[in-house]
Design a protein around this motif. Structure first.
Motif, mmCIF file in Angstrom:
data_model
loop_
_atom_site.group_PDB
_atom_site.id
_atom_site.type_symbol
_atom_site.label_atom_id
_atom_site.label_comp_id
_atom_site.label_asym_id
_atom_site.label_seq_id
_atom_site.Cartn_x
_atom_site.Cartn_y
_atom_site.Cartn_z
ATOM 1 N N ASP A 108 -14.014 9.720 -9.376
ATOM 2 C CA ASP A 108 -12.512 9.909 -9.801
ATOM 3 C C ASP A 108 -11.725 10.360 -8.524
ATOM 4 O O ASP A 108 -12.193 11.393 -8.033
ATOM 5 C CB ASP A 108 -12.500 10.966 -10.992
ATOM 6 N N VAL A 109 -10.736 9.759 -8.353
ATOM 7 C CA VAL A 109 -9.798 10.066 -7.194
ATOM 8 C C VAL A 109 -8.411 10.299 -8.173
ATOM 9 O O VAL A 109 -7.893 9.187 -8.769
ATOM 10 C CB VAL A 109 -9.704 8.971 -6.112
ATOM 11 N N TYR A 110 -7.668 11.237 -7.508
ATOM 12 C CA TYR A 110 -6.457 11.799 -8.483
ATOM 13 C C TYR A 110 -5.311 11.675 -7.047
ATOM 14 O O TYR A 110 -5.895 12.106 -6.090
ATOM 15 C CB TYR A 110 -6.503 13.024 -8.785
ATOM 16 N N THR A 111 -4.294 11.160 -7.589
ATOM 17 C CA THR A 111 -3.475 11.012 -6.756
ATOM 18 C C THR A 111 -1.963 11.777 -7.156
ATOM 19 O O THR A 111 -2.003 12.104 -8.077
ATOM 20 C CB THR A 111 -2.928 9.472 -6.507
ATOM 21 N N ASP A 112 -0.829 11.768 -6.091
ATOM 22 C CA ASP A 112 0.247 12.358 -6.816
ATOM 23 C C ASP A 112 1.484 11.174 -7.237
ATOM 24 O O ASP A 112 2.582 11.532 -7.238
ATOM 25 C CB ASP A 112 1.094 13.249 -5.619
ATOM 26 N N PHE A 113 0.947 10.103 -7.319
ATOM 27 C CA PHE A 113 1.776 8.928 -7.729
ATOM 28 C C PHE A 113 2.057 9.111 -9.149
ATOM 29 O O PHE A 113 1.375 10.181 -9.944
ATOM 30 C CB PHE A 113 1.064 7.575 -7.822
ATOM 31 N N THR A 114 3.246 8.468 -9.830
ATOM 32 C CA THR A 114 3.699 8.863 -10.979
ATOM 33 C C THR A 114 4.047 7.591 -11.861
ATOM 34 O O THR A 114 4.155 6.426 -11.075
ATOM 35 C CB THR A 114 4.941 9.839 -11.225
ATOM 36 N N GLY A 115 3.953 7.340 -12.887
ATOM 37 C CA GLY A 115 4.337 6.447 -13.747
ATOM 38 C C GLY A 115 3.189 5.337 -14.287
ATOM 39 O O GLY A 115 3.544 4.507 -14.984
ATOM 40 N N GLY A 116 1.866 5.995 -14.303
ATOM 41 C CA GLY A 116 0.999 5.397 -14.675
ATOM 42 C C GLY A 116 0.653 3.821 -14.060
ATOM 43 O O GLY A 116 1.171 3.581 -12.984
ATOM 44 N N ILE A 117 -0.038 2.970 -14.798
ATOM 45 C CA ILE A 117 -0.232 1.760 -14.343
ATOM 46 C C ILE A 117 1.146 0.811 -14.023
ATOM 47 O O ILE A 117 1.201 -0.036 -13.217
ATOM 48 C CB ILE A 117 -1.237 0.960 -15.263
ATOM 49 N N MET A 118 2.234 1.061 -14.611
ATOM 50 C CA MET A 118 3.303 0.391 -14.461
ATOM 51 C C MET A 118 4.204 1.020 -13.334
ATOM 52 O O MET A 118 5.324 0.644 -12.984
ATOM 53 C CB MET A 118 4.158 0.348 -15.927
ATOM 54 N N GLY A 119 3.739 2.301 -12.710
ATOM 55 C CA GLY A 119 4.448 2.668 -11.655
ATOM 56 C C GLY A 119 4.210 2.459 -10.455
ATOM 57 O O GLY A 119 3.659 1.417 -10.050
ATOM 58 N N GLU A 120 4.483 3.243 -9.434
ATOM 59 C CA GLU A 120 4.364 3.065 -7.931
ATOM 60 C C GLU A 120 3.179 3.108 -7.569
ATOM 61 O O GLU A 120 2.723 2.557 -6.303
ATOM 62 C CB GLU A 120 5.368 4.103 -7.113
ATOM 63 N N GLY A 121 2.197 3.282 -8.012
ATOM 64 C CA GLY A 121 0.689 3.754 -7.604
ATOM 65 C C GLY A 121 -0.334 2.590 -7.980
ATOM 66 O O GLY A 121 -1.326 2.877 -7.535
ATOM 67 N N MET A 122 0.259 1.379 -8.632
ATOM 68 C CA MET A 122 -0.967 0.673 -8.842
ATOM 69 C C MET A 122 -1.342 -0.157 -7.480
ATOM 70 O O MET A 122 -2.736 -0.293 -7.379
ATOM 71 C CB MET A 122 -0.266 -0.450 -9.915
ATOM 72 N N ALA A 123 -0.596 -0.710 -7.030
ATOM 73 C CA ALA A 123 -1.107 -1.259 -5.603
ATOM 74 C C ALA A 123 -1.724 -0.342 -4.611
ATOM 75 O O ALA A 123 -2.732 -0.820 -4.342
ATOM 76 C CB ALA A 123 0.451 -2.117 -4.936
ATOM 77 N N PRO A 124 -1.186 0.839 -4.400
ATOM 78 C CA PRO A 124 -2.083 1.508 -3.515
ATOM 79 C C PRO A 124 -3.310 2.185 -4.221
ATOM 80 O O PRO A 124 -4.284 2.278 -3.518
ATOM 81 C CB PRO A 124 -1.082 2.887 -3.498
ATOM 82 N N ALA A 125 -3.436 2.204 -5.243
ATOM 83 C CA ALA A 125 -4.729 2.191 -6.115
ATOM 84 C C ALA A 125 -5.772 1.514 -5.720
ATOM 85 O O ALA A 125 -7.040 1.809 -5.391
ATOM 86 C CB ALA A 125 -4.504 2.527 -7.787
ATOM 87 N N LYS A 126 -5.491 0.466 -5.694
ATOM 88 C CA LYS A 126 -6.502 -0.806 -5.171
ATOM 89 C C LYS A 126 -6.918 -0.603 -3.653
ATOM 90 O O LYS A 126 -8.117 -0.697 -3.457
ATOM 91 C CB LYS A 126 -5.932 -2.277 -5.147
#
Length: 158
Positions: A108-126
């Protein structure tokens, strides 16, 4: 059910319980890179921090003191693309990277992105999942990336 059946059933249950308990107990892995049990490595995950250990992650003392997140970030800083470096700069915690057994590894990798799958972190998650796959290899591993609220951002194989 006869007396023999009860004794055999009791023995089987006892063996299963003893096996489960012994599988979940184990010696601490000490950060040496050996594949320890999931339970013992989980208890050790990322609670210590040492600012100078990122420069020498291969050194045993530095590797013991550096959290999994710090070691992951140091690897990406050395080997990652500029996009991966930017994405991984948002990582706050990594769990499960040290207890691989090539059967069913889960990190598991935790980040400081917000907004879930519809937020800013979806592309960086990949990108984070891809960088994690470069860092750790497993026959059957799955890395999951979460946002600051614990919501799923993405996952990938490693």
């Amino acid at each position: 059910m006869g007396m023999k059946s009860k004794i055999v059933l009791g023995a089987v249950v006892g063996i299963v319980v003893i096996g489960a308990v012994s599988a979940n107990s184990g010696d601490a892995d000490g950060g040496s890179g050996d594949k320890g049990s999931a339970a013992s490595a989980q208890r050790q995950s990322g609670t210590k921090s040492d600012g100078g250990s990122d420069a020498k992650p291969a050194e045993d003392k530095g590797a013991e003191k550096a959290s999994q997140a710090e070691r992951f970030k140091a690897f990406v800083q050395k080997n990652g693309t500029p996009q991966e470096k930017e994405a991984v700069s948002h990582v706050t915690k990594v769990q499960g990277a040290d207890e691989q057994n090539d059967i069913l590894d889960a990190a598991d990798v935790y980040t400081d992105f917000t907004g879930g799958i519809m937020g800013e972190g979806m592309a960086p998650a990949k990108l984070i999942a891809s960088a994690f796959a470069d860092w750790k290899q497993s026959e059957n591993g799955l890395v999951t990336v979460y946002d600051a609220d614990g919501e799923l951002l993405g996952n990938g194989n490693f």
